[in-house]
Design a protein around this motif. Structure first.
Motif, PDB file in Angstrom:
ATOM      1  N   PHE B  19      72.233  47.683  22.700  1.00  0.00           N
ATOM      2  CA  PHE B  19      71.174  47.410  22.377  1.00  0.00           C
ATOM      3  C   PHE B  19      70.222  47.536  22.014  1.00  0.00           C
ATOM      4  N   VAL B  21      66.522  48.084  18.869  1.00  0.00           N
ATOM      5  CA  VAL B  21      64.783  48.014  19.190  1.00  0.00           C
ATOM      6  C   VAL B  21      63.622  47.685  17.426  1.00  0.00           C
ATOM      7  N   MET B  23      61.311  47.541  14.888  1.00  0.00           N
ATOM      8  CA  MET B  23      60.219  46.895  13.945  1.00  0.00           C
ATOM      9  C   MET B  23      60.238  46.724  13.122  1.00  0.00           C
ATOM     10  N   ASP B  54      49.304  43.991  13.256  1.00  0.00           N
ATOM     11  CA  ASP B  54      48.748  45.264  13.263  1.00  0.00           C
ATOM     12  C   ASP B  54      47.603  45.158  12.791  1.00  0.00           C
ATOM     13  N   SER B  62      58.940  42.508  15.675  1.00  0.00           N
ATOM     14  CA  SER B  62      59.557  43.085  16.416  1.00  0.00           C
ATOM     15  C   SER B  62      61.052  42.926  16.664  1.00  0.00           C
ATOM     16  N   TYR B  64      65.582  42.161  18.512  1.00  0.00           N
ATOM     17  CA  TYR B  64      65.731  43.060  19.913  1.00  0.00           C
ATOM     18  C   TYR B  64      66.989  41.998  19.525  1.00  0.00           C
ATOM     19  N   THR B  65      67.913  42.511  19.806  1.00  0.00           N
ATOM     20  CA  THR B  65      69.360  42.474  19.516  1.00  0.00           C
ATOM     21  C   THR B  65      70.011  41.939  21.324  1.00  0.00           C
ATOM     22  N   LEU B 240      55.385  56.879   7.294  1.00  0.00           N
ATOM     23  CA  LEU B 240      55.675  56.559   8.478  1.00  0.00           C
ATOM     24  C   LEU B 240      54.769  54.920   8.946  1.00  0.00           C
ATOM     25  N   ARG B 246      60.833  50.454  11.811  1.00  0.00           N
ATOM     26  CA  ARG B 246      61.546  51.461  12.558  1.00  0.00           C
ATOM     27  C   ARG B 246      62.398  51.344  14.040  1.00  0.00           C
ATOM     28  N   GLY B 247      63.295  51.994  14.564  1.00  0.00           N
ATOM     29  CA  GLY B 247      64.142  51.327  15.562  1.00  0.00           C
ATOM     30  C   GLY B 247      64.606  51.588  16.533  1.00  0.00           C
ATOM     31  N   THR B 248      65.767  51.717  17.414  1.00  0.00           N
ATOM     32  CA  THR B 248      66.012  52.703  18.070  1.00  0.00           C
ATOM     33  C   THR B 248      67.262  52.023  18.658  1.00  0.00           C
ATOM     34  N   TYR B 250      70.371  51.623  21.672  1.00  0.00           N
ATOM     35  CA  TYR B 250      70.713  52.092  22.494  1.00  0.00           C
ATOM     36  C   TYR B 250      72.214  52.640  23.034  1.00  0.00           C
TER      37      TYR B 250
END
Lengths: 312, 279, 466
Positions: B19, B21, B23, B54, B62, B64-65, B240, B246-248, B250
């Protein structure tokens, strides 16, 4: 429950079980190595312990050479062995600690006691002390199993703990049985001879099954009957078939509680069906070692399915 | 001028990521100096995009896969028509008071060397001082790729007197704030006058709040105020805050990142061609 | 026996004093030992930073209760509600129209460049406009003229587990004492908290919102409290890794699949809560959490950005803030405070450092402060240098003659300085105060520092019914 909680319970079960298995492997090796030395019997016994623990590549890579001292040290305490007895008990305790509230006080005290004992006993090198250490490890796994079965509610927390134990135990019994494969008989010894016989007997003793064997078969120790006992016999609590039965029943309880079956349940029950239809003659025909390797692979696949379905 | 942008960012993961996530601050807004004619974000795997805005006034998506993914490419294409306003930004609704842009951030904290450097700019009106500040940074901090990384602070880059546009912008912001002038970071694109359409990285510069004039852009890396060659994408307190992605992931492990960027002026003959997109 | 600063016994202590006269001489000591044993077995501990030896330390518990009379509590409760109501209105305004800045109540730069002001929150409105769901207000009393507020803790105040555990312990140790006092039950706190969190759920969360307690993990000093609260609330205690955000909605990973989360009682600071919005290297947060929050799909308690209201510099404006937002004078007084950012004040402070308490604006837990009267000349001079270098970072207050409460010291009772942290809960359904609080006591004779990280202890706090 949170997947992380289930994961911690599951691994607490697996690590405690593995610590017990390593203690038994080491005990077997000590006995086998104590035979009247003929050629390489001693070295073979210790090399067998490494091989059946599944840590051969790590052991070799560490630069150690096989000897009683090095194998004992590596399997029990090796700081560079992430699945030594010491590492297993420590990890079991770390996992348990992170889910303290899901455990009963009795179970926590049994696990924490194992860890405290580890620190008190240190790393004994003298054979007597070392044997005491192994006895201690075996007693802690009994205490943990007893505490869980006597004090925990029969809910998902319990099933995940037991599932971890059962999956690890299935793996371990298979590996223990495979020890014999690695113990090639030295030249001059014949199959069915005294050494062969002694090796099989030792194996039985290590799974606390020597007496059971005599009760079940009322015969002297024969390889295919030992294999039958440890693979297919449902009366024998450590046999692969029994472990598989436990795995299926825990997974079914989870499926019932959650109202949903998944890949783990399907995989596990398929395998149980295979056990019900298997005959030890056929297994020997196609090779016990190959059979065991196949079992280990399937067991890993099942563990991966459990992980995927519940723990992440 | 019409500027066409084609900006791809590709993430290749060590293992399939269960997964992802992210931005995304990849979408420009229109203001007096730029009109967004067409803009779209595309991904090469199924993903949900939720659009919002924002507090800094940026359009944020945002992402999301929807299924395990071993590589993800985010492609942004669009066209913006620009006019030269001498770097002055008008027609933007700011939710935040300029005073917010006097805040310290970790990346833009002044150290004694920067304070001294900023004070050395001398006296004068704020606009004049900002121009002198831009010139001093342009002259004093060499443009050099590889001397700094994205996590370098203004003080660290200033200490070695080298860096890329991000560093020049952050040094400018830090000094401006030290002098009591609100300043912010801008990420965006530059249509290069040397005709270099294929670029390795997006551009960045700074904006300072000049009482009576509003926000004014300063590109210390190039020593000029933004012209109609500039397209603003996002702003923030520092690099920044205006980061394009900017992402993560999993379970993806450590992966690799590849950026392909193409910025070019649109020829008159091609201007008829328009496709529908959402911005 | 002494219940005040002036050496007299307060009325509220009279029954206790009489009871103690008739008690066997070593009773208190015996009970005290018993209490310590219980606490150790239950594992009620507190981790102290930089103190590896006593990684899990017990906070000393004093068995003599601190007793507050009904009338006294009545006034206090009113004052607390007023204060927290004003704080919520202040936060709503700061992140909204900023009328109080425009009206000159607080200086713009103090807010806009305050490290605890979160520009990301500008223009946002949490459900019911409640920002500070849980506040722990630190109070002290000096003599008879009522209570002063020392600090408003409106980020992630801790200590409520001690309030509850201390009561449980006292009921176990002194059941007969409770029979002689009408002590108001403090145990209702967790029930109040649960209702408060439920009432704060986002619209669309349904009848029975899913609530979780979010902890940084077992290595946090207040982990025990986090697990205690989750347990008492009957909700999951989650770590960042247990949650994930998909399509602007927060889920927790469970063995039965992803489960939507509606309200997060978070015990993680703003900076760490979402690495995609705040500190990028935070490992304890939830990536994307702020997107769900901004989309109105989840409630964070407390809201992000509340810290701007408990900043020590903003504290000094609290009387004006209360008047501006409630139209009333503050019931609870502020300790007179010099703002060192103002030149005149700084000059005055530097002139009498040996008499004052100087605090770092961003400090907490009793660290980074100077207690003039008990400091050496060298300590004062070192602090003077810090103060001159960065006056904006400091405030100064007079050394208060704090009230004392009787405290077991060896075999007998001695007066020790105490403070009080009651807990105030806010939700769209209203503001409530649990009848009690955490009394912290400076165990060293003469000491004014009650922080548990610096050797303070705790007491049960009894609020008497009429």
């Amino acid at each position: 429950m949170l997947s992380r909680t289930a994961d911690s319970l599951y691994w607490t079960g697996r690590y405690m079980e593995r610590a017990d298995f390593l203690a038994r492997i080491l005990e077997a090796a000590i006995r086998l190595a104590a035979l009247p030395a003929k050629d390489q019997a001693t070295v073979t016994a210790w090399a067998g312990a490494i091989a059946s623990s599944g840590v051969k590549s790590g052991f070799d890579a560490s630069g150690r050479t096989v000897s009683e001292k090095s194998v004992r040290e590596y399997l029990a305490f090796g700081a560079d062995n992430s699945t030594s007895i010491k590492a297993c008990i420590t990890k079991a305790r770390t996992n348990a600690r992170s889910v303290r509230t899901a455990l009963t006080i009795e179970l926590w005290e049994a696990i924490n006691g194992a860890w405290n004992g580890l620190n008190e006993l240190g790393e004994p090198t003298k054979r007597d002390d070392f044997t005491n250490f192994l006895d201690f490890v075996k007693s802690t796994s009994l205490a943990v199993e007893g505490a869980s079965s006597r004090t925990m509610l029969r809910n998902d927390a319990y099933w995940f703990l037991r599932l971890g134990m059962a999956i690890e135990r299935a793996d371990n019994t298979a590996r223990l049985l495979d020890v014999k494969y690695h113990l090639l008989l030295p030249p001059g010894e014949r199959v069915g001879g005294q050494l062969d016989y002694f090796q099989w007997t030792t194996l039985l003793r290590e799974v606390s099954a020597l007496t059971a064997y005599r009760w079940v078969y009322r015969e002297s120790v024969r390889p295919w009957l030992v294999a039958d006992l440890l693979v297919l016999n449902r009366q024998m609590p450590r046999s692969l078939a029994s472990c598989q039965g436990m795995i299926v029943s825990y997974l079914e309880r989870l499926a019932t509680d959650y109202g949903r079956r998944g890949p783990a349940q399907r995989l596990a029950s398929n395998r149980l069906t295979q056990f019900n239809e298997a005959r030890i003659e056929d297994i020997f025909q196609s090779g016990l070692h190959e059979y065991i390797q196949g079992f280990l692979n399937e067991n890993n696949a099942l563990a991966a399915a459990v992980q995927e379905q519940y723990l992440v | 001028m019409r500027i066409r942008i084609d900006h791809s960012t590709r993430y290749a993961y060590a293992r399939p990521a269960r997964f992802i996530v992210q931005m995304l601050r990849l979408t420009p807004k229109s203001c007096e100096s730029q009109q967004v004619r067409e803009w779209r974000i595309e991904t090469d795997v199924d993903a949900r995009l939720r659009r919002s805005e924002d507090a800094f006034g940026n359009i944020v998506h945002s992402l999301y896969t929807e299924r395990p993914t071993d590589a993800l490419t985010i492609r942004v294409t669009g066209e913006v028509s620009t006019v030269d306003t001498g770097g002055v930004i008008r027609g933007q609704n700011d939710r935040l008071q300029p005073g917010v842009y006097l805040r310290d951030t970790r990346l833009t904290q002044a150290d004694p060397a920067l304070v001294e450097f900023a004070r050395g700019i001398g006296e004068g009106g704020p606009l004049e001082r900002m121009h002198r500040l831009m010139g001093a940074i342009h002259g004093g901090v060499a443009f050099e790729v590889g001397a700094t990384s994205a996590t370098h602070t203004a003080a660290e880059a200033f200490a070695i007197r080298r860096g890329v546009c991000q560093d020049h912008a952050q040094i400018f912001i830090t000094c401006a704030r030290t002098l009591g002038v609100p300043a912010r970071y801008v990420s965006g694109h530059l249509n290069r006058s040397d005709g270099q359409h294929d670029q390795d990285a997006a551009h960045a510069w700074a904006e300072a709040w000049i009482e009576g004039l509003g926000w004014v852009g300063f590109d210390a890396a190039n020593g000029i105020c933004p012209t109609d060659n500039y397209v603003r994408i996002a702003t923030g307190l520092d690099a920044l805050g205006a980061t394009p992605i900017r992402g993560t992931s999993y379970g993806g492990g450590i992966g690799t990142l590849t950026v392909a960027l193409h910025v070019r002026p649109v020829q008159q003959s091609q201007q008829q061609h328009q496709s529908k997109g959402w911005s | 026996m002494n219940g005040g600063g002036s050496g007299t016994i307060r009325d509220s202590y009279k029954t206790l004093a009489a009871w103690l006269e008739n008690a066997p001489p070593d009773l208190l000591q015996a009970r005290s030992r018993q209490a310590e044993l219980f606490f150790r077995r239950m594992g009620v501990t507190f981790a102290v930073y930089g103190d590896e030896e006593s990684n899990e330390r017990l906070i000393p518990f004093d068995v003599v209760p601190r007793i507050i009379g009904a009338d006294e509590w009545g006034g206090l409760e009113k004052g607390l509600k007023q204060r927290v109501t004003a704080i919520n209105a202040f936060l709503k305004d700061i992140y909204g129209p900023q009328d109080c800045i425009r009206a000159g109540i607080v200086p713009a730069d103090l807010i806009l460049t305050n490290p605890h002001y979160r520009p990301e929150m500008q223009g946002r409105r949490p459900p019911g406009d409640v920002w500070c769901h849980i506040a722990g207000v630190d109070l002290v009393r000096t003599g008879e003229d009522g209570f002063y507020v020392l600090e408003d803790n409106v980020r992630t105040p801790s200590g409520v587990s001690y309030m509850l555990e201390n009561r449980e312990m006292m009921m176990r140790l002194f059941p007969d004492l409770f029979a002689e006092h009408a002590v108001r039950p403090v145990e209702i706190y967790t029930d109040m908290l649960l209702r408060s969190l439920q009432a704060s759920a986002p619209s669309g969360a349904g009848e029975d919102p899913t609530i979780v307690v979010l902890t940084p993990g077992p290595f946090n000093s207040a982990y025990y409290e986090h697990s205690f609260l989750a347990d008492k609330l009957g909700v999951e205690l989650v770590e960042g890794g247990d949650l994930f955000v998909n399509d602007d909605t927060v889920y927790m990973r469970t063995t039965e699949g992803p489960k939507r989360v509606d309200v997060i009682y978070r015990r993680i600071d703003d900076d760490f809560i979402d690495p995609l919005t705040f500190m990028p290297n935070s490992a304890v947060g939830v990536p994307g959490l702020m997107s769900a929050y901004f989309a109105g799909r989840v409630t964070l308690a407390n809201a992000v950005g509340t810290g701007v209201a408990d900043d020590k510099a903003v504290y000094t404006y609290m009387p004006e803030i209360i008047r501006f937002f409630t139209g009333e004078d503050a019931i609870l007084k502020n300790v007179p405070t010099w703002r060192c950012r103002e030149a005149d004040a700084l000059k005055e402070v530097l002139g009498k450092l040996d008499e004052l308490v100087v605090k770092e604006v961003g400090g907490s837990g009793g660290y980074g402060m100077l207690v003039g009267p008990t400091s050496t000349k060298a300590e004062i001079e070192a602090f003077r240098a810090k103060l001159i270098a960065d006056p904006d970072d400091f405030i100064a207050q007079p050394t208060l003659s704090l009230s004392t409460a009787p405290t077991l010291n060896g075999g007998s009772l001695s007066p020790r300085h105490v403070d009080l942290r009651p807990f105030v809960l806010s939700s769209p359904a209203g503001v409530r105060v649990a009848p009690g609080g955490l009394t912290r006591v400076a165990l060293k004779e003469g000491s004014l520092v009650v922080n548990s990280s610096q050797g303070g202890g705790t007491k049960d706090t009894w609020v008497l019914d009429n």
